[in-house]
Design a protein around this motif. Sequence first.
Motif, mmCIF file in Angstrom:
data_model
loop_
_atom_site.group_PDB
_atom_site.id
_atom_site.type_symbol
_atom_site.label_atom_id
_atom_site.label_comp_id
_atom_site.label_asym_id
_atom_site.label_seq_id
_atom_site.Cartn_x
_atom_site.Cartn_y
_atom_site.Cartn_z
ATOM 1 N N THR A 285 5.275 10.174 2.910
ATOM 2 C CA THR A 285 4.965 9.254 3.281
ATOM 3 C C THR A 285 6.607 7.688 3.717
ATOM 4 N N ASP A 286 6.984 8.480 3.257
ATOM 5 C CA ASP A 286 8.650 7.293 3.886
ATOM 6 C C ASP A 286 9.278 8.095 5.022
ATOM 7 N N LEU A 287 8.407 9.002 5.870
ATOM 8 C CA LEU A 287 8.310 9.339 7.033
ATOM 9 C C LEU A 287 9.129 9.117 8.135
ATOM 10 N N GLU A 288 8.400 6.905 7.500
ATOM 11 C CA GLU A 288 8.671 6.555 9.149
ATOM 12 C C GLU A 288 10.323 6.087 8.938
ATOM 13 N N PRO A 289 10.560 5.480 8.280
ATOM 14 C CA PRO A 289 11.862 4.626 7.522
ATOM 15 C C PRO A 289 12.957 5.858 7.869
ATOM 16 N N LEU A 290 13.033 6.500 7.778
ATOM 17 C CA LEU A 290 13.936 7.349 7.818
ATOM 18 C C LEU A 290 13.936 8.143 9.522
ATOM 19 N N LEU A 291 13.014 7.956 10.130
ATOM 20 C CA LEU A 291 12.981 8.280 11.671
ATOM 21 C C LEU A 291 13.451 7.130 11.819
ATOM 22 N N ARG A 292 13.056 5.599 11.598
ATOM 23 C CA ARG A 292 13.847 4.540 12.876
ATOM 24 C C ARG A 292 15.647 4.925 11.887
ATOM 25 N N ASP A 293 15.639 5.224 10.927
ATOM 26 C CA ASP A 293 17.388 5.366 10.569
ATOM 27 C C ASP A 293 17.742 6.369 12.115
ATOM 28 N N LEU A 294 17.558 7.593 11.367
ATOM 29 C CA LEU A 294 17.948 8.924 12.924
ATOM 30 C C LEU A 294 17.839 8.006 14.230
ATOM 31 N N HIS A 295 16.640 7.752 14.685
ATOM 32 C CA HIS A 295 16.972 6.660 16.309
ATOM 33 C C HIS A 295 17.830 5.572 16.116
ATOM 34 N N ALA A 296 18.054 4.874 14.677
ATOM 35 C CA ALA A 296 19.458 4.016 15.025
ATOM 36 C C ALA A 296 20.488 5.481 15.573
ATOM 37 N N ARG A 297 20.486 6.491 14.924
ATOM 38 C CA ARG A 297 21.816 7.445 14.502
ATOM 39 C C ARG A 297 22.248 7.774 15.864
ATOM 40 N N THR B 169 -10.188 3.322 11.398
ATOM 41 C CA THR B 169 -9.250 2.633 12.557
ATOM 42 C C THR B 169 -9.607 1.136 12.816
ATOM 43 N N THR B 170 -11.002 0.952 13.146
ATOM 44 C CA THR B 170 -11.800 -0.307 13.113
ATOM 45 C C THR B 170 -11.479 -1.265 12.193
ATOM 46 N N SER B 171 -11.849 -0.726 10.650
ATOM 47 C CA SER B 171 -11.912 -1.611 9.683
ATOM 48 C C SER B 171 -10.210 -2.144 9.370
ATOM 49 N N THR B 172 -9.375 -0.932 9.909
ATOM 50 C CA THR B 172 -7.847 -1.326 9.480
ATOM 51 C C THR B 172 -7.307 -2.238 10.056
ATOM 52 N N PRO C 178 -1.059 -1.727 14.382
ATOM 53 C CA PRO C 178 -1.126 -0.491 15.139
ATOM 54 C C PRO C 178 -2.253 0.707 13.505
ATOM 55 N N PRO C 179 -3.147 0.514 13.699
ATOM 56 C CA PRO C 179 -3.411 1.505 12.484
ATOM 57 C C PRO C 179 -3.186 3.410 12.390
ATOM 58 N N GLY C 180 -2.121 3.281 13.309
ATOM 59 C CA GLY C 180 -2.056 4.901 13.124
ATOM 60 C C GLY C 180 -0.982 4.380 13.890
ATOM 61 N N HIS C 181 0.655 4.674 12.677
ATOM 62 C CA HIS C 181 2.073 4.441 13.051
ATOM 63 C C HIS C 181 2.680 5.335 14.037
ATOM 64 N N PHE C 182 2.241 6.445 14.155
ATOM 65 C CA PHE C 182 2.171 8.107 15.053
ATOM 66 C C PHE C 182 0.839 8.390 15.969
ATOM 67 N N VAL C 183 0.650 9.124 16.523
ATOM 68 C CA VAL C 183 -0.393 9.767 17.907
ATOM 69 C C VAL C 183 -0.486 11.059 16.772
ATOM 70 N N PRO D 144 0.928 3.612 4.195
ATOM 71 C CA PRO D 144 0.600 4.750 4.445
ATOM 72 C C PRO D 144 0.241 5.367 4.092
ATOM 73 N N GLU D 145 -1.944 5.048 4.509
ATOM 74 C CA GLU D 145 -2.903 6.416 3.821
ATOM 75 C C GLU D 145 -3.304 6.459 4.875
ATOM 76 N N PHE D 146 -5.125 7.120 5.174
ATOM 77 C CA PHE D 146 -5.314 7.548 6.410
ATOM 78 C C PHE D 146 -4.694 7.291 7.453
ATOM 79 N N THR D 147 -4.828 5.388 7.659
ATOM 80 C CA THR D 147 -4.511 4.644 8.096
ATOM 81 C C THR D 147 -2.780 3.927 8.285
ATOM 82 N N VAL D 148 -2.689 3.243 8.551
ATOM 83 C CA VAL D 148 -1.600 2.530 7.643
ATOM 84 C C VAL D 148 -2.595 1.095 7.923
#
Length: 508
Positions: free
Chosen positions: A50-62, A308-311, A368-373, A486-490
């Motif tokens: 569930t911490d993948l997104e901030p980690l990826l943000r750091d990786l993309h910056a690097r 997705t819609t309710s989120t 966006p309800p999903g931060h990844f496809v 992050p749950e099933f959606t964000v």
Amino acid sequence: METWLLVFLSLSLCVVVNLLLNQKHKKRLPPGPPAVPILGNLLWLRRSFTDLEPLLRDLHARYGPIVTLRIGSRLSIFISDRHLAHKALVENGAAFADRPAPLPATRFISCDQHNITSAPYGSLWRLLRRNLMSETLHNSRVKLFAPARQWVLHVLAAKLHAHGTEKSGAAVMESFQFAMFCLLALMCFGEKLDEESVRAIEAAQRDLLLYGRQLGIFNFVPAISKHLFRNRWSKAMEMRQRQKEIYLPLIRARREHKLKKKETEERFVHSYLDSLLDIELPEEENRNLTEDEIIVLCSEFLNAGTDTTSTALQWIMAELVKHQEVQAKLLEEIEDVVGKEDEEVKEEDLQRMPYNKAVVMEGLRRHPPGHFVLPHAVTEEMTIEGYTIPKDAVVNFLVAEMGRDEEVWEEPLEFKPERFLDGGAGEGVDITGTREIKMMPFGVGRRICPGLGLAMLHLEYFVANLVREFEWKSVEGKEVDLAEKPEFTVVMKNPLRARVIPRRNACN
């Protein structure tokens, strides 16, 4: 500890094979952090996925807009740049249109990939998707459910009237989810279900989805792990069986209804289930879908259209609570189009409400309800930006990052629907991403969400009517918190509580 135990049990069996396979990949892979054989980057990650997104943000910056992670033995590539996403998903769409093989732990959930979401790119996927698009999501079919949307709107309004004026405010997300689930259940099964039945289906769906997170342990040497953690596996099977017990009477009743060709006022002319009962699989001796496969497809339909819609609806209404000036401007447009006395904003009215559409689009861009496809698998070796994408690599795309690209969107973290009107960066934006990608809340390319049109209709319809019926205000002394979880959606980390004040004296 249990994960590492199974990892090391498999280590001795896999290390030699892994080293031999690595000899094949001398080409230039996208950059990424150092990986340990077999274990990949798991030692480096150390935290929950569930911490993948901030980690990826750091990786993309690097490392740049395309990075590689080894998650276990799988090679996973993450792309954050909209131009590279367009090159992959649109310009080379066929090569990126496959899905990874499901992990052993989740194979039973998709009935061995017999649903649209996870089916490999091929004849089965085309058949199932074409059936959904032509039989249920075609404009002519969607219009048949206008009375259903009106009914669900009244159900939702009644729930909000019951609790919305309390000082502590109403926890609206539960009402949104129930309303959307009612609507999707009606479209799926072709009849109005009572609240008890809807709650039972909803609980079975959600329990199995959430418990799926506990099943990752079975991806490591399943023959052993199923014995070591048999109680956990048994519980998953019990949940699956409970889902079947709820679905099978609905499926069999609809089959009998079709055979007798009966129609009553309570049954709609068409349902998604009707179309599934008619499907024949040409490559499997024209057999019909099994009941297990029909359950999986109905489950997919309900999950995809509800969460997705309710989120998205919750995020949009949270922004309208936070930005009262936007809510006031939207109400002015609604009253200009439908007047102050009409009971409902009808679907045909939505076409004359550009600001309402802009509010929805801005909500989807910002939240966006999903931060990844869903993950893509590459069917042939490709080269992007000078890097090799090996065959069968898992590729994913950072949806939220693309919608917040400062090169496209000025002050991307601000909620400004005006950017989608005349002269704004979002004016005429192609949400399908065919021409270019500025935002992709529904994905793009061949695996774009087939429910895009239905989702936009539902969001525009419910946002307009909820603002028409109620004034949305914050609870005194509490600011709206836009922190994410992050749950099933964000979803909102702290779900929206709002004072929902009727604009008229009585519920329509």
